[in-house]
Enzyme design. Structure first.
Site, short mmCIF file in Angstrom:
data_model
loop_
_atom_site.label_atom_id
_atom_site.label_comp_id
_atom_site.label_asym_id
_atom_site.label_seq_id
_atom_site.Cartn_x
_atom_site.Cartn_y
_atom_site.Cartn_z
N THR A 83 -8.35 28.60 -56.46
CA THR A 83 -9.12 27.36 -56.65
C THR A 83 -8.14 26.19 -56.71
O THR A 83 -8.03 25.53 -57.75
CB THR A 83 -9.94 27.43 -57.96
OG1 THR A 83 -9.05 27.84 -59.03
CG2 THR A 83 -11.08 28.40 -57.87
N CYS A 124 -1.28 26.87 -62.10
CA CYS A 124 -2.49 26.46 -62.80
C CYS A 124 -2.41 25.21 -63.67
O CYS A 124 -3.37 24.43 -63.69
CB CYS A 124 -3.01 27.63 -63.63
SG CYS A 124 -3.49 28.99 -62.57
P1 NAD Z 1 -4.01 34.03 -55.53
O1 NAD Z 1 -3.89 32.98 -54.51
O2 NAD Z 1 -2.80 34.84 -55.92
O3 NAD Z 1 -5.13 35.09 -55.08
C1 NAD Z 1 -6.37 34.73 -54.58
C2 NAD Z 1 -6.72 35.68 -53.44
O4 NAD Z 1 -8.08 35.46 -53.05
C3 NAD Z 1 -5.90 35.48 -52.16
O5 NAD Z 1 -5.19 36.67 -51.86
C4 NAD Z 1 -6.94 35.12 -51.08
O6 NAD Z 1 -6.64 35.67 -49.81
C5 NAD Z 1 -8.20 35.73 -51.66
N1 NAD Z 1 -9.44 35.15 -51.14
C6 NAD Z 1 -9.80 33.84 -51.07
N2 NAD Z 1 -11.05 33.72 -50.58
C7 NAD Z 1 -11.51 34.97 -50.33
C8 NAD Z 1 -12.75 35.49 -49.83
N3 NAD Z 1 -13.77 34.69 -49.52
N4 NAD Z 1 -12.86 36.84 -49.70
C9 NAD Z 1 -11.84 37.65 -50.03
N5 NAD Z 1 -10.65 37.22 -50.52
C10 NAD Z 1 -10.49 35.89 -50.67
O7 NAD Z 1 -4.61 33.33 -56.82
P2 NAD Z 1 -4.43 33.79 -58.36
O8 NAD Z 1 -3.14 33.28 -58.91
O9 NAD Z 1 -4.78 35.23 -58.49
O10 NAD Z 1 -5.57 32.89 -59.05
C11 NAD Z 1 -6.94 33.18 -58.84
C12 NAD Z 1 -7.76 32.37 -59.84
O11 NAD Z 1 -7.42 32.75 -61.18
C13 NAD Z 1 -7.52 30.86 -59.77
O12 NAD Z 1 -8.73 30.21 -60.04
C14 NAD Z 1 -6.56 30.59 -60.91
O13 NAD Z 1 -6.67 29.29 -61.42
C15 NAD Z 1 -6.99 31.62 -61.94
N6 NAD Z 1 -5.95 32.06 -62.88
C16 NAD Z 1 -4.69 32.33 -62.42
C17 NAD Z 1 -3.72 32.80 -63.31
C18 NAD Z 1 -2.32 33.11 -62.86
O14 NAD Z 1 -1.48 33.36 -63.71
N7 NAD Z 1 -2.01 33.10 -61.58
C19 NAD Z 1 -4.07 33.04 -64.65
C20 NAD Z 1 -5.37 32.77 -65.07
C21 NAD Z 1 -6.31 32.29 -64.17
C1 UGA Z 2 -0.37 29.77 -68.00
C2 UGA Z 2 -1.01 30.05 -69.36
O1 UGA Z 2 0.04 30.32 -70.30
C3 UGA Z 2 -1.96 31.23 -69.28
O2 UGA Z 2 -2.59 31.44 -70.54
C4 UGA Z 2 -3.02 30.94 -68.22
O3 UGA Z 2 -3.88 32.05 -68.06
C5 UGA Z 2 -2.34 30.66 -66.88
O4 UGA Z 2 -1.42 29.54 -67.04
C6 UGA Z 2 -3.28 30.26 -65.80
O5 UGA Z 2 -4.37 29.82 -66.04
O6 UGA Z 2 -2.79 30.36 -64.68
P1 UGA Z 2 1.57 30.83 -66.53
O7 UGA Z 2 1.43 29.57 -65.74
O8 UGA Z 2 1.56 32.12 -65.82
O9 UGA Z 2 0.40 30.90 -67.62
O10 UGA Z 2 2.92 30.77 -67.38
P2 UGA Z 2 3.36 30.05 -68.73
O11 UGA Z 2 4.12 31.01 -69.54
O12 UGA Z 2 2.27 29.34 -69.39
O13 UGA Z 2 4.40 28.97 -68.19
C7 UGA Z 2 4.00 27.83 -67.45
C8 UGA Z 2 5.19 26.92 -67.27
O14 UGA Z 2 5.57 26.33 -68.50
C9 UGA Z 2 6.44 27.63 -66.75
O15 UGA Z 2 7.09 26.83 -65.82
C10 UGA Z 2 7.28 27.80 -68.00
O16 UGA Z 2 8.66 27.90 -67.74
C11 UGA Z 2 6.95 26.53 -68.75
N1 UGA Z 2 7.18 26.63 -70.20
C12 UGA Z 2 6.47 27.50 -70.95
C13 UGA Z 2 8.11 25.79 -70.80
O17 UGA Z 2 8.78 24.96 -70.14
N2 UGA Z 2 8.31 25.89 -72.16
C14 UGA Z 2 7.61 26.75 -72.92
O18 UGA Z 2 7.84 26.76 -74.17
C15 UGA Z 2 6.67 27.58 -72.31
#
Ligand code: NAD
Ligand code: UGA
Length: 475
Positions: free
Chosen positions: A95, A283
């Site tokens: 997203t 994110c």
């Molecule tokens: P990502 O890009 O790694 O994975 C998403 C996958 O979805 C891709 O491989 C893409 O090809 C696939 N996709 C998209 N549209 C599709 C469709 N119509 N059918 C089938 N596959 C499809 O993304 P992500 O990091 O896993 O994040 C996914 C969601 O979770 C986002 O909304 C993000 O904000 C949220 N989120 C991410 C994290 C994180 O740490 N990365 C943590 C919490 C929440």
């Molecule tokens: C973050 C949140 O921590 C998760 O809870 C959430 O699910 C996720 O985003 C998401 O929605 O994608 P993430 O981005 O994987 O997780 O990693 P973090 O550990 O939060 O670090 C984010 C950034 O902040 C990194 O660049 C990290 O180096 C930096 N950071 C973190 C700092 O500079 N200082 C800190 O004390 C902690």
């Protein structure tokens, strides 16, 4: 129990879909889970026999995949077939921030979520629970419901009766690098919804390993908004401490000491107070910008401005680091060799999305520096894409536009280097032999530690100049 889930389909085999489904599979042997993705290359990587070739690096993930894959966890690009067979569908697709059109640069692009909703509407059979796992703007569940209900209006009344949907919000709070630990021992699991049976069905899955008191149930809008709010609060702490770090450098204070002093106040807490090169990851920025967009949309410009400041500070902070490097190296880095240690946005992941290293390295290349980049997990192709620069070898023609060199052996890469810049807190970088480094670098040589991971005493005892983030006591 009503609604006992036997088959799950997760759409999106990314950083969230893959690890989350692996952990559900580990604790729910009686549920068959199909993780589907339109990206066939990604799916084939998930199915690789050699577990070092999985598409994402996450400590502990390979062991779970080894035990569950092919038993109750399957990766496939057959999206429609798996939607059809599932009683519960997780939407776990990307997203990102919209790049064009209304809300460009702030609003989330929901085209992938909408595509999923349409596919579910067309192919699901019987009663299906749709779970929003992706991070979504508040009230997205309404859009999904409209698409699902809209699809029914075209059907005959008999077909309408046999198809039904419930939408739940179940945002994911895992952090990359610690995803398995976060999934296995979550601080909380949040489930937002209206239908008690659907909420109960999803809760039952989590209850296989999560204590009941950690499963929070809310209305669907609170759940969607809580996810954006959690990320905004976390990112706000980092911008807050980085802003104070800059003040420390200017005043002789040390941000580590300030963080320790404020972190002992139990109302503030000690976590998430490490000053660094600025927050990266896929994110934080996108979710705050989404909050900014929503606030403006709902007529709250002051709220939008407040949160926008967190992102502005982060952008300024990244620029500040590249500019200070140029200043310390006598105002020019043209033709100077700078070794970059770490390219991932944090340690223990191969993810580079929004990594501070990208902007900082781009700025340094722009100033003419020769960048030698090391990262234990990020592949060269990714760095080339992120920097829009070619990877070249020593002695190769340099008239290809922007370029960079890959470092495999850190010690030998330091020969004749003018500076080392640490951008990711990988363990490998905390025990470099700085005495030896000092002997082979070109003097006056600098070590810039943007992660505070090297032993400052060892560096200061060598003949190297030293800067570390937020430390006014050595500058
Ligand atoms: P990502 O890009 O790694 O994975 C998403 C996958 O979805 C891709 O491989 C893409 O090809 C696939 N996709 C998209 N549209 C599709 C469709 N119509 N059918 C089938 N596959 C499809 O993304 P992500 O990091 O896993 O994040 C996914 C969601 O979770 C986002 O909304 C993000 O904000 C949220 N989120 C991410 C994290 C994180 O740490 N990365 C943590 C919490 C929440
Ligand atoms: C973050 C949140 O921590 C998760 O809870 C959430 O699910 C996720 O985003 C998401 O929605 O994608 P993430 O981005 O994987 O997780 O990693 P973090 O550990 O939060 O670090 C984010 C950034 O902040 C990194 O660049 C990290 O180096 C930096 N950071 C973190 C700092 O500079 N200082 C800190 O004390 C902690």
């Amino acid at each position: 129990m009503k609604n006992k889930i036997k088959k799950i389909c997760c759409i999106g085999a990314g950083y969230v879909g893959g690890p989350t489904m692996a952990v559900i599979a580990k604790y729910s042997p009686d549920i068959q889970i199909n993780v589907v993705d339109t990206n066939e290359k990604r799916i084939s990587q998930w199915n690789k026999k050699d577990l070092t070739l999985l598409p994402i690096y996450e400590p502990g993930l390979d062991q779970i995949i080894e035990k569950t894959r092919g038993i109750n966890l399957h990766f496939s690009s057959e999206v429609n077939k798996n939607i059809e067979q599932a009683d519960m569908i997780f939407i776990s697709v990307n997203t990102p921030t919209k790049t064009k059109g209304l809300g460009a640069g702030q609003a989330s692009d929901l085209k992938w979520v909408e595509a999923c909703a349409r596919q579910v509407a067309s192919f699901a059979k019987g009663h299906t629970i749709i779970v929003e796992k992706s991070t979504l703007p508040v009230r997205t569940a309404e859009v999904i419901k409209n698409i699902l209900e809209g699809s029914k209006s075209k059907k005959s009344s008999e077909e309408k009766d046999i198809k039904s949907f419930e939408v739940l919000s179940n945002p994911e709070f895992l952090s990359e690098g610690t995803a398995i630990r976060d999934l296995e021992k979550p601080d909380r699991v949040l489930i937002g919804g209206e239908n008690t049976n659907a909420i109960e069905a999803l809760s039952q899955i989590y209850l296989n390993w999560v204590p009941k008191e950690k499963i929070l149930q809310t209305n669907i809008w609170s759940s969607e908004l809580a996810k954006l709010t959690a990320n905004a609060f976390l990112a706000q702490r980092i911008s807050s401490i980085n802003s104070i770090g800059a003040l420390c450098e200017a005043t002789g204070a040390d941000v580590r000491e300030v963080a320790r002093a404020i972190g002992t106040d139990s109302r503030i807490g000690a976590k998430f107070l490490d000053s660094g090169p600025g927050f990266g990851g896929s994110c934080f920025k996108k979710d705050i910008l989404n909050l900014v967009y929503l606030s403006k949309y709902f007529g709250l410009p002051e709220v939008a401005k407040f949160w926008e400041g967190v992102v502005d500070l982060n952008n300024w902070h990244q620029k500040r680091i590249s500019e200070l490097i140029v200043k310390k190296l006598f105002g020019t880095i043209s033709g100077k060799k700078i070794v970059i240690l770490g390219f991932a946005f944090k340690a223990n992941t191969n993810d580079t999305r929004e990594s501070s290293a990208i902007q900082i390295c781009k700025d340094l290349i722009q100033e003419g520096a020769l960048l030698y980049i090391h990262d234990p997990k990020v592949i060269s192709e990714q760095i080339c894409n992120d920097l829009n620069a070619s990877l070249i070898k020593e002695g190769e023609s340099k008239d290809k536009g922007n370029y960079w060199f890959r470092v495999d052996d850190i010690t030998s890469s330091l020969k004749d280097a003018d500076a080392v810049l640490i951008l990711t807190e990988w363990d490998d970088y905390s025990d470099i032999n700085w005495d030896l480094a000092s002997k082979i670098m070109r003097h006056p040589a600098w070590v810039f530690d943007a992660r505070s991971i090297v032993d400052s005493k060892k560096i200061l005892a060598s003949d190297l100049n030293f800067w570390r983030i937020g430390d006014g006591s050595i500058i």
